[in-house]
Design an enzyme around this catalytic site. Structure first.
Site, PDB file in Angstrom:
ATOM      1  CB  SER A 207     -45.720  -5.815  20.815  1.00 21.08           C
ATOM      2  OG  SER A 207     -45.087  -5.640  22.048  1.00 21.08           O
ATOM      3  CG  ASP A 429     -44.675 -12.806  23.903  1.00 16.57           C
ATOM      4  OD1 ASP A 429     -43.757 -12.093  24.359  1.00 16.57           O
ATOM      5  OD2 ASP A 429     -45.402 -12.434  22.967  1.00 16.57           O
ATOM      6  CG  HIS A 457     -42.539 -10.012  21.564  1.00 13.96           C
ATOM      7  ND1 HIS A 457     -43.664  -9.993  22.366  1.00 13.96           N
ATOM      8  CD2 HIS A 457     -42.406  -8.738  21.080  1.00 13.96           C
ATOM      9  CE1 HIS A 457     -44.179  -8.767  22.379  1.00 13.96           C
ATOM     10  NE2 HIS A 457     -43.435  -8.005  21.597  1.00 13.96           N
TER      11      HIS A 457
END
Length: 490
Positions: A207, A429, A457
């Site tokens: 991320s 995602d 995610h």
């Protein structure tokens, strides 16, 4: 969708055997002895998701002194908090993690997710850290977090709340605020690389950790070892583009959840459209009449946070259905707990610094400071694609932030001259939508794109054997995935 969940729900940081090409490894792992800059000792302050002490003899903690201001390298120092799990087999170096945020604690993250990366721990010391401005590393502190996280962007006084909150951050954390950005954190990464004795940085970023890794590779291309950037974030996007793209991503995730819920008998509606309408109606009702949960309230803002948190992973969809159904009947505990996990609220009512650090880092990383008209434009654009996420995004608080934005070093990426960097993006995602992955891979100039076809995610923690095999093979043996490789949904 009636299921019994026996695993702890880990949201937000969270956190595909792709076809691989047997190629000579362009980045052999080179290492040297540790510098001794970190005095490792047993960890003493780790806690699990339940708030209880977490004790594991395999985990060591330590601190590394780095410059507060890299423009003054011999000036005041800042202590970074680190965690290490030593390799269980024939060690080839260290592998440093950033699990995202920005503002997530790497110390807590590695402690909780160690088993998920155990295969990599056979050859690497697994290392992570609280980035500057996060928790144990001079974590940013601000005012009333309960009030801040409960606020709904739809209320008339939302902008005033953001302004007051930013002012409280200045009062409580003024000195650290100008120095918490990604560009400085990238320099910290290089200090960590040297301290653990590696000539090249081997790195796994998830991320926001993909942005941090990309900025590091831009600043130190010759020091790039084996790099994987999973759930890729495009650093170049504006506040508006980020808000709108994420609104679309979470709308797609909500669509997928609703279809899945109905396919398995759903308490929230007989059709996907009914499910979404039911959730929207419930959230709207909470604006006027919150649900009592002990001495607290499940507000519309907190309920929305809980819903969004559950959309990060398909594994949490059954929990989302059950939590919303229970809250509609007056029991908001599960949905409130999901929001608390996302915002970093502990069982004792205190918070980690996730919700304060994320504001500090994002606002310093950009020079954008926008007007009332811009805020209205962002709200209109996000509301058009996802009414549940109609808000001004980062712009709402950054316009009031007490520290100036940097010169956008955290937004420019070009790792020309580095070793190949694996960039993974997931088609489903919601938080870092897929379109950002090929853009980041192209911007790096050395990116090797891997596509995961599934939901959620982050690809590595999705349960995909394809992704796990591909990435483990790369880290352990140096065999790169083929560019544009694809892994099916788990």
């Amino acid at each position: 969708m009636k299921k019994t969940l026996t695993t702890t729900l880990l949201l937000a940081t969270a956190l595909t055997a792709c076809s691989t090409a047997a190629q000579p490894d362009p980045t052999p792992v080179a290492k040297k002895k540790e510098t001794g800059a970190v005095a490792w000792a047993p960890c003493t302050d780790l806690t699990g998701p339940d708030g209880k002490p977490l004790k594991d003899a395999s985990m060591e903690c330590g601190r590394l002194a780095v410059p507060l201001d890299y423009a003054k390298p011999d000036g005041e120092k800042l202590d970074l908090a680190l965690i290490r799990i030593k390799a269980t087999g024939d060690r080839i170096g260290s592998l440093v993690f950033n699990f995202g945020g920005p503002g997530g604690s790497g110390v807590d993250g590695l402690a909780m997710l160690a088993k998920a990366f155990a295969s990599l721990g056979t050859r690497y010391d697994l290392v992570s850290f609280d980035p500057r401005g996060v928790d144990r590393s001079s974590g940013v502190k601000c005012g009333d977090l309960d009030k801040f996280v409960s606020a709904s962007p739809n209320t008339a006084d939302f902008d005033r709340l953001m302004k007051d909150f930013a002012a409280s951050c200045a009062r409580e954390s003024g000195k650290i605020l100008p120095h918490v950005g990604t560009a400085n954190a990238a320099e910290d990464l290089d200090r960590i690389r040297a301290a653990v004795g590696d000539d090249k940085l081997n790195y796994f970023g998830l991320s926001y950790g993909t942005q941090l890794g990309a900025v590091y590779a831009t600043k130190h291309p010759k020091n790039v070892g084996r790099f994987v950037l999973d759930a890729a974030l495009d650093p170049s996007v504006s506040f508006k583009e980020r808000a709108v793209t994420q609104a679309k991503g979470f709308k797609n995730a909500l669509d997928a959840f609703a279809k899945d819920c109905v396919a398995q008998t759903c308490d929230l509606g007989a059709s996907p459209a009914d499910v979404q309408k039911d959730i929207a109606t419930f959230l709207k009702a909470l604006e006027d009449k919150p649900v009592k949960v002990g001495d607290r309230e499940l507000t519309g803002g907190l309920a929305q946070t809980g819903v969004i948190a559950a959309l990060y992973s398909k594994l949490s969809w059954p929990v989302l259905e059950q939590a919303v159904a229970a809250a509609k009947k007056g029991n908001g505990q599960a949905l409130l707990s999901m929001a608390d996990l996302y915002t970093g609220r502990r069982p004792d009512g205190t918070y980690n610094t996730m919700m304060t650090s994320v504001q500090a880092i994002n606002c310093v990383d950009s020079t954008e400071r926008i007007t009332d008209a811009d805020i209205a434009d962002v709200k209109k654009a996000t509301g058009a694609v996802n009414p549940m996420m109609e808000n001004g995004g980062l712009a709402s608080i950054c316009r009031h932030w007490p520290a100036r934005g940097t010169n956008d070093d955290a937004k420019r990426v070009d790792a020309t001259g580095s070793a190949p960097i694996v960039v993974m993006g997931g088609k489903g995602d919601p938080a870092t939508p897929y379109e950002w992955a090929p853009r980041l891979a192209a911007s790096l100039k050395t990116g090797v794109l891997v596509t995961y076809e599934g939901e959620g995610h982050g690809a590595y923690l999705s349960g995909s054997s394809c992704v796990t095999r591909s990435i483990d093979t790369y880290f352990l043996n140096g065999t790169l995935p083929q560019n544009n490789a694809t892994c099916p949904a788990a």
